[in-house]
Design an enzyme around this catalytic site. Structure first.
Site, PDB file in Angstrom:
ATOM      1  N   GLY A 187       0.778  -1.229   0.000  1.00 19.85           N
ATOM      2  CA  GLY A 187       0.000   0.000   0.000  1.00 19.85           C
ATOM      3  C   GLY A 187       0.810   1.280   0.000  1.00 19.85           C
ATOM      4  O   GLY A 187       0.253   2.367   0.161  1.00 19.85           O
ATOM      5  N   GLU A 208       4.772  -6.012 -10.889  1.00 18.79           N
ATOM      6  CA  GLU A 208       4.655  -7.341 -10.295  1.00 18.79           C
ATOM      7  C   GLU A 208       3.294  -7.949 -10.621  1.00 18.79           C
ATOM      8  O   GLU A 208       2.262  -7.281 -10.537  1.00 18.79           O
ATOM      9  CB  GLU A 208       4.834  -7.258  -8.780  1.00 18.79           C
ATOM     10  CG  GLU A 208       4.909  -8.618  -8.118  1.00 18.79           C
ATOM     11  CD  GLU A 208       5.238  -8.516  -6.644  1.00 18.79           C
ATOM     12  OE1 GLU A 208       5.567  -9.541  -6.055  1.00 18.79           O
ATOM     13  OE2 GLU A 208       5.154  -7.402  -6.096  1.00 18.79           O
ATOM     14  N   ASP A 259       8.268  -1.959 -10.148  1.00 18.71           N
ATOM     15  CA  ASP A 259       7.632  -1.677  -8.862  1.00 18.71           C
ATOM     16  C   ASP A 259       8.013  -2.720  -7.808  1.00 18.71           C
ATOM     17  O   ASP A 259       7.327  -2.852  -6.798  1.00 18.71           O
ATOM     18  CB  ASP A 259       6.110  -1.584  -9.002  1.00 18.71           C
ATOM     19  CG  ASP A 259       5.445  -2.921  -9.288  1.00 18.71           C
ATOM     20  OD1 ASP A 259       6.148  -3.886  -9.663  1.00 18.71           O
ATOM     21  OD2 ASP A 259       4.204  -3.002  -9.128  1.00 18.71           O
TER      22      ASP A 259
END
Length: 380
Positions: A187, A208, A259
């Site tokens: 998050g 991902e 990421d």
């Protein structure tokens, strides 16, 4: 895909600290307009068309995604922010900073707001001399002559003197880095930032593939039973994805933004696996880790736990809604230990707890500025 185009700008100053004025303008242009490819030397010239202080003049080449009229608006804003005061009398006056668009690719534009090429550039030696220094063989789109020929034909007899002072060219991210990995807790916003940067710099993005993992929902229902197959499947998928995508990077030499970094597999495994499972997992991880290219820049996005829980709730993935604060703290501790021990990585920690870089463009630009100011570990 956004298209970058090359524009040439003329910068001048004859008030206050002239060198600082020019340098500030260069930094602002790099921050809001585009990547500065070249900067000329600085030339001292007499004021043009009126009696005033001597000017320091120079030219720069900039790659930009902006259209010409949007570019003009940005430059006028930079001038205003740096103290340029305009009158409506169309008279030449002293100024802290003056920024003119000389050329925009090979376009010819005549409109109420803008004229390109600059209508008086061929009459001014203080424009042509620094411009030829960085764009000698470029063609003037109306004259259809190379710029150095235009300079030779220029009738301006005013004196021009190159000074020894040099200014700094801000190095674009695409020159500083080939591979940037963005990490963070669950998050934290790593996928959002990677996607924004990919769009900003026309970079290849590696995201991902967590949504395709069938073990993930099962893990959140029964962690003890499904931890090992989950972590092994993640490790295998991350290894395959990074190996394939980074191999293409080696061929095409484009910027890659991901990421995640494969070491996150070990961080999560330390939290979720039993001791004997982790020992086996570590053996497999060490074999794979040796084969993966290391990022030129490793960014860790720090979010405080309350913001993480808030973000997790907002994105609404059912299987994440029971994540507890203590679990997030363990993940953060794992990243913290990794960053302390993996000292060969060029690491940048950015606290984004008070930023909303997805919805607030200023916050996003603040992050980019932080990244651009961070020193590169690449050999120069």
């Amino acid at each position: 895909m956004k298209i970058q185009r090359l524009t040439y700008l003329s910068l001048g100053s004859n008030q206050g600290e002239k060198l600082k004025n020019l340098q500030k303008a260069i930094f602002k242009i790099a921050e809001t307009v585009g990547a500065i490819q070249k900067i000329s030397s600085i030339y001292k010239t007499s004021s043009w068309g009126y009696k005033g202080e001597d000017f320091y003049n120079m030219c720069i080449a900039v790659s930009t995604y902006l259209q010409p009229e949007s570019l003009l608006e940005k430059l006028l804003t930079i001038e205003s922010n740096l103290g340029r005061e305009r009158n409506n009398l169309h008279e030449y006056t002293d100024r802290k900073i003056d920024i003119d668009i000389l050329l925009f690719e090979d376009e010819i534009i005549f409109s109420k707001k803008i004229t390109i090429p600059h209508p008086r550039m061929l009459e001014r030696k203080f424009v042509l001399v620094p411009l030829v220094e960085i764009a000698k063989n470029s063609l003037h789109p109306i004259e259809k002559k190379q710029l150095y020929v235009c300079l030779n034909n220029c009738s301006d007899a005013s004196s021009i003197e190159k000074i020894s002072s040099k200014l700094i060219r801000p190095i674009p991210l695409t020159e500083k880095y080939n591979y940037i990995a963005i990490e963070g807790n669950i998050g934290a916003g790593k996928t959002s930032l990677a996607s924004l940067m990919s769009d900003e710099f026309n970079a290849r993005v590696v995201l991902e593939r967590f949504a395709d993992n069938p073990f993930l929902p099962k893990f959140y229902e029964d962690k003890e039973r499904f931890a090992f197959p989950l972590e092994m499947s993640f490790l295998a998928d991350r290894y395959q994805q990074l190996s394939d995508d980074l191999a293409q990077f080696n061929l095409f030499k484009n910027l890659i933004v991901s990421d995640y970094y494969i070491f996150k597999s070990l961080i999560f495994a330390q939290v979720t696996l039993q001791k004997d499972e982790y020992a086996l997992y570590r053996k497999m991880f060490d074999i794979m880790y040796k084969e993966i290219s290391k990022p030129d820049l490793y960014i860790y996005l720090y979010q405080n736990t309350d913001r993480l829980l808030e973000n997790i709730k907002k994105r609404g993935r059912d299987y994440e809604q029971n994540i507890q604060a203590d679990y997030l703290q363990k993940i953060h501790d794992g990243y913290h230990n990794f960053i302390k021990t993996e000292q060969h990585l060029n690491t940048l920690i950015i606290d984004v707890s008070e930023l909303d870089f997805v919805n607030n463009h200023k916050d996003y630009k603040q992050i980019l500025k932080t990244i651009s100011l961070h020193p590169s570990s690449k050999a120069t």
